[in-house]
Write a protein that holds these residues in place. Structure first.
Motif, mmCIF file in Angstrom:
data_model
loop_
_atom_site.group_PDB
_atom_site.id
_atom_site.type_symbol
_atom_site.label_atom_id
_atom_site.label_comp_id
_atom_site.label_asym_id
_atom_site.label_seq_id
_atom_site.Cartn_x
_atom_site.Cartn_y
_atom_site.Cartn_z
ATOM 1 N N LEU A 198 -3.265 9.963 2.063
ATOM 2 C CA LEU A 198 -3.201 9.689 3.503
ATOM 3 C C LEU A 198 -2.580 8.311 3.704
ATOM 4 O O LEU A 198 -3.135 7.315 3.256
ATOM 5 C CB LEU A 198 -4.609 9.709 4.111
ATOM 6 C CG LEU A 198 -5.498 10.910 3.779
ATOM 7 C CD1 LEU A 198 -6.950 10.626 4.158
ATOM 8 C CD2 LEU A 198 -5.003 12.144 4.494
ATOM 9 N N ASP A 199 -1.432 8.266 4.377
ATOM 10 C CA ASP A 199 -0.786 6.961 4.592
ATOM 11 C C ASP A 199 -0.974 6.513 6.045
ATOM 12 O O ASP A 199 -0.154 6.806 6.909
ATOM 13 C CB ASP A 199 0.711 7.048 4.265
ATOM 14 C CG ASP A 199 1.371 5.680 4.339
ATOM 15 O OD1 ASP A 199 0.654 4.682 4.552
ATOM 16 O OD2 ASP A 199 2.602 5.607 4.195
ATOM 17 N N GLU A 200 -2.049 5.842 6.302
ATOM 18 C CA GLU A 200 -2.374 5.331 7.638
ATOM 19 C C GLU A 200 -2.120 6.352 8.739
ATOM 20 O O GLU A 200 -1.528 6.016 9.762
ATOM 21 C CB GLU A 200 -1.544 4.069 7.945
ATOM 22 C CG GLU A 200 -1.734 2.983 6.921
ATOM 23 C CD GLU A 200 -1.462 1.593 7.483
ATOM 24 O OE1 GLU A 200 -1.804 1.371 8.659
ATOM 25 O OE2 GLU A 200 -0.943 0.757 6.742
ATOM 26 N N PRO A 201 -2.565 7.583 8.562
ATOM 27 C CA PRO A 201 -2.222 8.573 9.596
ATOM 28 C C PRO A 201 -2.951 8.306 10.912
ATOM 29 O O PRO A 201 -2.581 8.863 11.927
ATOM 30 C CB PRO A 201 -2.658 9.901 8.979
ATOM 31 C CG PRO A 201 -3.713 9.544 7.999
ATOM 32 C CD PRO A 201 -3.384 8.183 7.490
ATOM 33 N N LYS A 220 0.826 -1.210 0.000
ATOM 34 C CA LYS A 220 0.000 0.000 0.000
ATOM 35 C C LYS A 220 0.859 1.259 0.000
ATOM 36 O O LYS A 220 0.668 2.157 -0.816
ATOM 37 C CB LYS A 220 -0.904 0.022 1.250
ATOM 38 C CG LYS A 220 -1.686 -1.246 1.467
ATOM 39 C CD LYS A 220 -2.605 -1.121 2.674
ATOM 40 C CE LYS A 220 -1.879 -0.976 4.002
ATOM 41 N NZ LYS A 220 -1.150 -2.166 4.428
ATOM 42 N N THR A 221 1.805 1.318 0.945
ATOM 43 C CA THR A 221 2.649 2.503 1.049
ATOM 44 C C THR A 221 3.451 2.709 -0.228
ATOM 45 O O THR A 221 3.576 3.830 -0.720
ATOM 46 C CB THR A 221 3.595 2.374 2.261
ATOM 47 O OG1 THR A 221 2.804 2.336 3.443
ATOM 48 C CG2 THR A 221 4.549 3.542 2.345
ATOM 49 N N THR A 222 3.969 1.610 -0.778
ATOM 50 C CA THR A 222 4.761 1.709 -2.000
ATOM 51 C C THR A 222 3.926 2.320 -3.126
ATOM 52 O O THR A 222 4.385 3.228 -3.828
ATOM 53 C CB THR A 222 5.280 0.322 -2.397
ATOM 54 O OG1 THR A 222 5.959 -0.242 -1.280
ATOM 55 C CG2 THR A 222 6.228 0.411 -3.577
ATOM 56 N N PHE A 233 1.418 11.924 6.380
ATOM 57 C CA PHE A 233 2.279 10.756 6.510
ATOM 58 C C PHE A 233 1.880 9.883 7.690
ATOM 59 O O PHE A 233 1.214 10.335 8.619
ATOM 60 C CB PHE A 233 3.733 11.201 6.685
ATOM 61 C CG PHE A 233 4.321 11.775 5.435
ATOM 62 C CD1 PHE A 233 5.183 11.011 4.658
ATOM 63 C CD2 PHE A 233 4.011 13.061 5.020
ATOM 64 C CE1 PHE A 233 5.720 11.535 3.502
ATOM 65 C CE2 PHE A 233 4.540 13.583 3.863
ATOM 66 C CZ PHE A 233 5.399 12.824 3.096
ATOM 67 N N GLN A 234 2.378 8.632 7.625
ATOM 68 C CA GLN A 234 2.080 7.656 8.667
ATOM 69 C C GLN A 234 2.451 8.214 10.049
ATOM 70 O O GLN A 234 1.720 8.066 10.998
ATOM 71 C CB GLN A 234 2.870 6.375 8.391
ATOM 72 C CG GLN A 234 2.267 5.148 9.015
ATOM 73 C CD GLN A 234 2.640 3.884 8.267
ATOM 74 O OE1 GLN A 234 3.372 3.891 7.297
ATOM 75 N NE2 GLN A 234 2.126 2.765 8.721
ATOM 76 N N ARG A 235 3.647 8.855 10.109
ATOM 77 C CA ARG A 235 4.045 9.450 11.395
ATOM 78 C C ARG A 235 3.927 10.975 11.352
ATOM 79 O O ARG A 235 4.679 11.691 12.005
ATOM 80 C CB ARG A 235 5.455 9.006 11.757
ATOM 81 C CG ARG A 235 5.450 7.689 12.540
ATOM 82 C CD ARG A 235 6.764 6.972 12.416
ATOM 83 N NE ARG A 235 7.031 6.674 11.020
ATOM 84 C CZ ARG A 235 8.133 6.079 10.581
ATOM 85 N NH1 ARG A 235 9.078 5.773 11.416
ATOM 86 N NH2 ARG A 235 8.281 5.808 9.302
#
Ligand SMILES: Nc1ncnc2c1ncn2[C@@H]1O[C@H](COP(=O)(O)OP(=O)(O)O)[C@@H](O)[C@H]1O
Ligand SMILES: [Mg+2]
Lengths: 381, 314
Positions: A174-177, A59-61, A98-100
């Motif tokens: 949105l990456d799993e924020p 997913k992130t890729t 971002f995720q973080r």
């Protein structure tokens, strides 16, 4: 899987809406690891798409390739109809959370939100007003002067959203924020995302491994596994008409009963044989239907099974099995029964009772009957 | 039996035994004194340094009688007056200070890309190579390295020979100011890289990606994100390089060939050539003062908190 998402894509094309993002045959290899394999989908303008899949499914890729941080090994990505392989991230009009979060710790909340405007050389006089407007949009009016570490997790989340949206990007990623938030806050923020997205109408791609989040926030869901897109459909279709066993298993709680296909009809009816038992169901994936004599498994959702003390109460249902309760799990809003059924070799079937207060309760060791309708059982090869 | 051994490994048994011994020597009721005990060696060392400084201060106030080679019994500030008025010392002081500032600036500029590449590269092999290349000069030592430069840059050295091949007449590349600066930068680079690297490691890579997606090209990402966040590293590296350069002895002595003395060389001359310990002590004190003022200035300008000291604010 041959184009399992085809139906969804063509439906959009018929709708005649402008396409914001096209991912065409995109693949990504990391020295031998195929992180993403031949992914394709279209995303019409203004829609909220969620890429849903387990950790490590790519997913992130995929998201990073759309954002421009990574160049696809194969295939092409189009944004507003233009191929973007050669366009660096800062030249794409994309806001990303971002995720973080990746908030700048040396700046205040307002400075973080002002950053993209400054980088994009917007008129300095309009910046403060605009920053304040977007902080208000994420309900952080008056918090602009706070430093990032002076804000709570949920507030930081909101700053990150405001920062990604303030320059009115064509696309929000949105990456799993929300992954790091506790459940209550996460559910609150999911609704918040949906509200903001609808208010601004910005095309959005969200990545998550949380099936509930995907169902709640999205217009469309792309389910990924091992780098491959398994299905692209609206949430309700993803849930009710999963295209394969993976999707059926990943979303919701599904029981699988493996057997041999006895017959397949034109109308999509299938019956499978398991020991002495014949189970009737529907074809799950028309593109890849089960073949007579071949192996297949019937998938039945835990909430579509009825539980009763005697078989007569289930006489209206197509399939009834006898079993023994081996565990009961009280989850508050529902009761989960685990029932071992002798007819299928003591395999455990999970059943939900969504109104435990109104129904008869069963204890561990009690003999019960399970029943369901043939139309609720989807058969996958 | 085997399970028991893995569940309670030998390392733990040894720790238990050591803790038993420690408890016998240093009973629990003394425990409140433990932190102070641990501070003791450092306090002793600093104390010795202070004693030495007092001795030097004492010596700096006594003048040398050049006829008898005796030191005066009474105190005077004659040495300080000499140090502050004699042109030679002013030239040396100015030369050291300017060199320290130039070397610091140049070293930081060179060290940053090196440290950045070392921290950010995706190739473990390149990282290892950069680390080894960084540490190798440490093993060689400052004096040997300076001599090495003499050989390479000398009149018959490799550089001049190479220049000769393309028809350039031999140039004097050593025994001048640029040679000293060059030698110092080369010597300081590893220190600066080693102090910058942890500061850069502490900056999440995602921040740079975020800056990119928000519209910043790499120059603006560097200016607005990397540089401010790497500030503690720059301050630390800058202070170390500045003080080390300011007080350096070997590089000016060898690559300067006596014509490019720094303060440390002047002090050496006073102690061991003219045997004027009074003036030597005075120069030493003034060097300490100069260094302290510079470091104090840096902390006043940027705050000691930037050295990541005190509790983290982020
Ligand atoms: N930069 C990289 N180098 C090597 N392998 C990577 C890299 N990024 C991701 N991968 C691999 O690609 C696969 C997919 O990763 P990712 O896209 O992060 O999955 P997800 O976001 O769905 O958890 C994983 O097997 C991961 O190990
Ligand atoms: Mg991920």
């Amino acid at each position: 899987m041959q184009e399992p998402f085809r139906a969804g894509a063509s439906r959009e094309a018929e709708g005649g809406r402008e396409i914001a993002v096209t991912v065409r045959n995109v693949g990504m290899d990391f020295d031998g690891i195929h992180a993403v394999k031949n992914a394709s989908f279209d995303l019409p303008k203004g829609r909220f798409l969620t890429i849903l899949g387990p950790s490590g499914s790519g997913k992130t890729t995929l998201l990073r390739m759309i954002a421009g941080f990574q160049t696809p090994s194969s295939g092409e990505i189009f944004i507003n109809g233009e191929a973007v392989s050669a366009v660096p991230p800062h030249k794409r009009s994309i806001g990303m959370v971002f995720q973080r979060l990746a908030l700048f710790p040396h700046m205040t909340a307002a400075e973080n939100v002002a950053f993209p405007l400054k980088m994009r050389r917007r008129d300095a006089r309009t910046i403060p007003e605009r920053v304040e407007r977007y902080l208000a949009l994420v309900r952080l009016g008056g918090y602009g002067g706070r430093r990032i570490h002076e804000l709570s997790g949920g507030q930081q989340q909101r700053v990150a959203i405001a920062r990604a949206l303030v320059f009115e990007p064509d696309l929000l990623l949105l990456d799993e924020p929300l992954a790091a938030l506790d459940r209550k806050l996460r559910e609150e923020m999911q609704l918040e995302f949906r509200r903001i997205q609808r208010e601004l109408g910005v095309t959005t791609i969200n990545v998550t491994h949380d099936q509930r989040e995907a169902l709640v926030v999205s217009d469309d869901i792309v389910v990924m596994d091992q780098g491959e897109i398994q299905q692209k459909a609206r949430p309700i279709h993803t849930y009710r008409q999963p295209r394969n066993a993976f999707v059926a298993n990943f979303i919701g709680v599904t029981n699988f009963i493996a057997g041999t296909v006895r017959s397949v009809s034109e109308g999509g009816d299938v019956s499978i044989l398991r020991g002495a038992l014949t189970l009737a169901g529907k074809i799950g994936d028309p593109v890849n239907p089960p073949a007579e004599g071949g192996k297949a498994s019937g998938a039945i959702r835990a909430e579509q099974i009825r539980l009763a003390g005697d078989a007569a109460q289930l006489s209206k249902l197509d399939c009834v099995l006898a079993g023994t309760v081996i565990d009961t799990i009280f989850e508050g809003e529902r009761m989960v029964y685990e029932v071992a059924c002798a007819a299928i070799g003591d395999e455990v079937i999970r059943v939900f009772d969504h109104d435990p207060a109104a129904h008869k309760q069963f204890d561990i060791g009690e003999s019960v009957f399970l029943g369901w309708n043939a139309r609720d059982m989807l058969v996958f090869r | 039996m085997r399970a028991a051994r893995t569940a309670y490994p030998l390392k733990w048994r040894i720790m238990d035994a050591l803790e038993g011994i420690a408890a016998a020597i240093w009973p629990a009721r003394f425990r409140r004194a433990t932190p102070y005990l641990m501070l003791l060696p450092a306090v002793l060392l600093v104390g010795l340094l202070v004693l030495g400084l007092i001795q030097i201060a004492d010596a700096s106030l006594r003048t040398l009688d050049t006829t008898t080679f005796q030191f005066s019994d009474d105190y005077s500030i004659a040495n300080f007056r000499r140090a502050l008025t004699e042109p030679l010392f002013l030239v040396v002081a100015q030369r050291s200070l300017v060199a320290a500032l130039i070397v610091t600036a140049v070293t930081l500029v060179f060290a940053f890309p090196y440290a950045y590449l070392m921290v950010r590269t995706r190739s473990p092999r390149l990282r290892k190579f950069l680390l080894i290349a960084l540490f190798l000069p440490f093993f060689i030592g400052q004096v040997v390295r300076a001599y090495g430069w003499l050989i390479i840059l000398g009149n018959q050295g490799m550089v001049n020979e190479a220049l000769g091949l393309i028809g350039v007449a031999p140039m004097r590349l050593i025994y001048n100011y640029p040679a000293v600066l060059f030698g110092l930068v080369q010597y300081m680079l590893p220190f600066a890289v080693l102090m910058l690297a942890p500061a850069l490691t502490a900056i999440p890579e995602e921040l740079e990606a975020a800056a990119g997606s928000l519209g910043a090209n790499w120059v603006r990402t560097f200016i607005h994100v990397v540089l401010p966040l790497a500030r503690p590293g720059f301050i630390g590296a800058g202070v170390v390089v500045l003080t080390l350069s300011l007080t350096d002895f070997a590089v000016p002595a060898i690559l300067g060939g006596g014509s490019q003395d720094f303060i440390a060389n002047a002090i050496y001359d006073q102690f061991f050539r003219t045997s004027d310990q009074g003036l030597g002590a005075t120069l030493a004190l003034m060097l300490v003062a100069l260094g302290s003022i510079l470091v104090g200035l840096v902390f006043a300008l940027f705050g000691a908190g930037t050295l990541a000291m005190g509790r983290s604010r982020a």
